[in-house]
Design a protein around this motif. Structure first.
Motif, mmCIF file in Angstrom:
data_model
loop_
_atom_site.group_PDB
_atom_site.id
_atom_site.type_symbol
_atom_site.label_atom_id
_atom_site.label_comp_id
_atom_site.label_asym_id
_atom_site.label_seq_id
_atom_site.Cartn_x
_atom_site.Cartn_y
_atom_site.Cartn_z
ATOM 1 N N MET A 1 0.839 -1.162 0.000
ATOM 2 C CA MET A 1 0.000 0.000 0.000
ATOM 3 C C MET A 1 0.894 1.238 0.000
ATOM 4 O O MET A 1 1.888 1.290 0.722
ATOM 5 N N LEU A 2 0.517 2.185 -0.786
ATOM 6 C CA LEU A 2 1.295 3.406 -0.884
ATOM 7 C C LEU A 2 0.665 4.496 -0.027
ATOM 8 O O LEU A 2 -0.545 4.517 0.183
ATOM 9 N N ASP A 3 1.513 5.408 0.450
ATOM 10 C CA ASP A 3 0.980 6.530 1.220
ATOM 11 C C ASP A 3 0.442 7.601 0.266
ATOM 12 O O ASP A 3 0.470 7.424 -0.963
ATOM 13 N N ASP A 4 -0.020 8.701 0.799
ATOM 14 C CA ASP A 4 -0.629 9.744 -0.018
ATOM 15 C C ASP A 4 0.371 10.462 -0.929
ATOM 16 O O ASP A 4 -0.028 11.215 -1.814
ATOM 17 N N ARG A 5 1.674 10.203 -0.736
ATOM 18 C CA ARG A 5 2.703 10.797 -1.594
ATOM 19 C C ARG A 5 3.250 9.799 -2.606
ATOM 20 O O ARG A 5 4.113 10.115 -3.398
ATOM 21 N N GLY A 6 2.767 8.546 -2.546
ATOM 22 C CA GLY A 6 3.199 7.526 -3.495
ATOM 23 C C GLY A 6 4.341 6.655 -3.029
ATOM 24 O O GLY A 6 4.874 5.856 -3.801
ATOM 25 N N PHE A 7 4.731 6.766 -1.762
ATOM 26 C CA PHE A 7 5.801 5.925 -1.223
ATOM 27 C C PHE A 7 5.210 4.680 -0.564
ATOM 28 O O PHE A 7 4.080 4.690 -0.073
ATOM 29 N N VAL A 8 6.004 3.598 -0.515
ATOM 30 C CA VAL A 8 5.570 2.363 0.125
ATOM 31 C C VAL A 8 5.338 2.633 1.609
ATOM 32 O O VAL A 8 6.194 3.217 2.278
ATOM 33 N N ALA A 9 4.182 2.206 2.113
ATOM 34 C CA ALA A 9 3.848 2.447 3.521
ATOM 35 C C ALA A 9 3.725 1.140 4.292
ATOM 36 O O ALA A 9 4.437 0.909 5.260
ATOM 37 N N SER A 10 2.832 0.267 3.879
ATOM 38 C CA SER A 10 2.601 -0.987 4.608
ATOM 39 C C SER A 10 1.756 -1.910 3.751
ATOM 40 O O SER A 10 1.339 -1.558 2.654
ATOM 41 N N LEU A 67 18.404 -3.111 5.559
ATOM 42 C CA LEU A 67 16.952 -3.245 5.676
ATOM 43 C C LEU A 67 16.355 -1.865 5.466
ATOM 44 O O LEU A 67 16.804 -0.898 6.087
ATOM 45 N N TRP A 68 15.361 -1.780 4.607
ATOM 46 C CA TRP A 68 14.633 -0.531 4.400
ATOM 47 C C TRP A 68 13.195 -0.753 4.837
ATOM 48 O O TRP A 68 12.590 -1.781 4.510
ATOM 49 N N THR A 69 12.655 0.169 5.573
ATOM 50 C CA THR A 69 11.245 0.169 5.922
ATOM 51 C C THR A 69 10.766 1.609 5.881
ATOM 52 O O THR A 69 11.578 2.536 5.880
ATOM 53 N N SER A 70 9.473 1.792 5.822
ATOM 54 C CA SER A 70 8.948 3.158 5.701
ATOM 55 C C SER A 70 9.231 3.958 6.966
ATOM 56 O O SER A 70 9.593 3.416 8.007
ATOM 57 N N THR A 71 9.052 5.247 6.866
ATOM 58 C CA THR A 71 9.359 6.143 7.980
ATOM 59 C C THR A 71 8.436 5.944 9.173
ATOM 60 O O THR A 71 8.754 6.348 10.269
ATOM 61 N N LYS A 81 12.888 5.086 5.864
ATOM 62 C CA LYS A 81 12.938 6.111 4.837
ATOM 63 C C LYS A 81 11.774 5.969 3.870
ATOM 64 O O LYS A 81 11.108 4.936 3.848
ATOM 65 N N ASP A 82 11.574 7.006 3.089
ATOM 66 C CA ASP A 82 10.620 6.922 1.994
ATOM 67 C C ASP A 82 11.289 6.202 0.840
ATOM 68 O O ASP A 82 12.430 6.503 0.488
ATOM 69 N N TYR A 83 10.582 5.217 0.263
ATOM 70 C CA TYR A 83 11.086 4.552 -0.933
ATOM 71 C C TYR A 83 9.926 4.209 -1.843
ATOM 72 O O TYR A 83 8.789 4.077 -1.406
ATOM 73 N N THR A 84 10.240 4.104 -3.113
ATOM 74 C CA THR A 84 9.207 3.957 -4.130
ATOM 75 C C THR A 84 8.879 2.499 -4.425
ATOM 76 O O THR A 84 9.641 1.591 -4.062
#
Length: 110
Positions: free
Chosen positions: A1-10, A24-28, A55-58
């Motif tokens: 699911m993407l957040d309102d800015r288009g980044f991966v959220a959960s 390891l990368w995970t959303s903010t 971090k924010d990632y696409t």
């Protein structure tokens, strides 16, 4: 699911992690829930001397991940082998996800 800015959220009821090398990368956590398992995983990986980036990632960066997994209270650490029909690591469990699973199982006393 993407957040309102288009980044991966959960995902539904889980937090997403992607792996690049040993990172390891995970959303903010700004737009996803900050799960207990997510917090434990980030702490365990950092305690092992490995890099974690909140971090924010696409979605494109997600497609290019070496490995991926999700975390949740019921599932613990669940490997992700396909994202939007694209195989991750040829559809097989990767070594970093395996190591993280071992660290987590030891942590919870399994």
């Amino acid at each position: 699911m993407l957040d309102d800015r288009g980044f991966v959220a959960s995902c539904n009821f889980t937090n997403v992690f992607i792996i690049r090398g040993e990172e390891l990368w995970t959303s903010t956590g700004t737009t996803c829930f900050n799960g207990i398992t997510r917090a434990n995983v980030t702490k365990l990986w950092r305690d092992a001397g490995k890099p974690v980036f909140e971090k924010d990632y696409t979605l494109a960066e997600t497609y290019g991940a070496d490995e991926a997994f999700v975390t949740g209270t019921l599932g613990g650490i669940t490997p992700v082998t396909m994202i939007d029909g694209r195989k991750v690591r040829a559809g097989k469990l990767g070594p970093v996800t395996s190591l993280m699973s071992d660290l987590y199982r030891t942590y919870i006393g399994e």
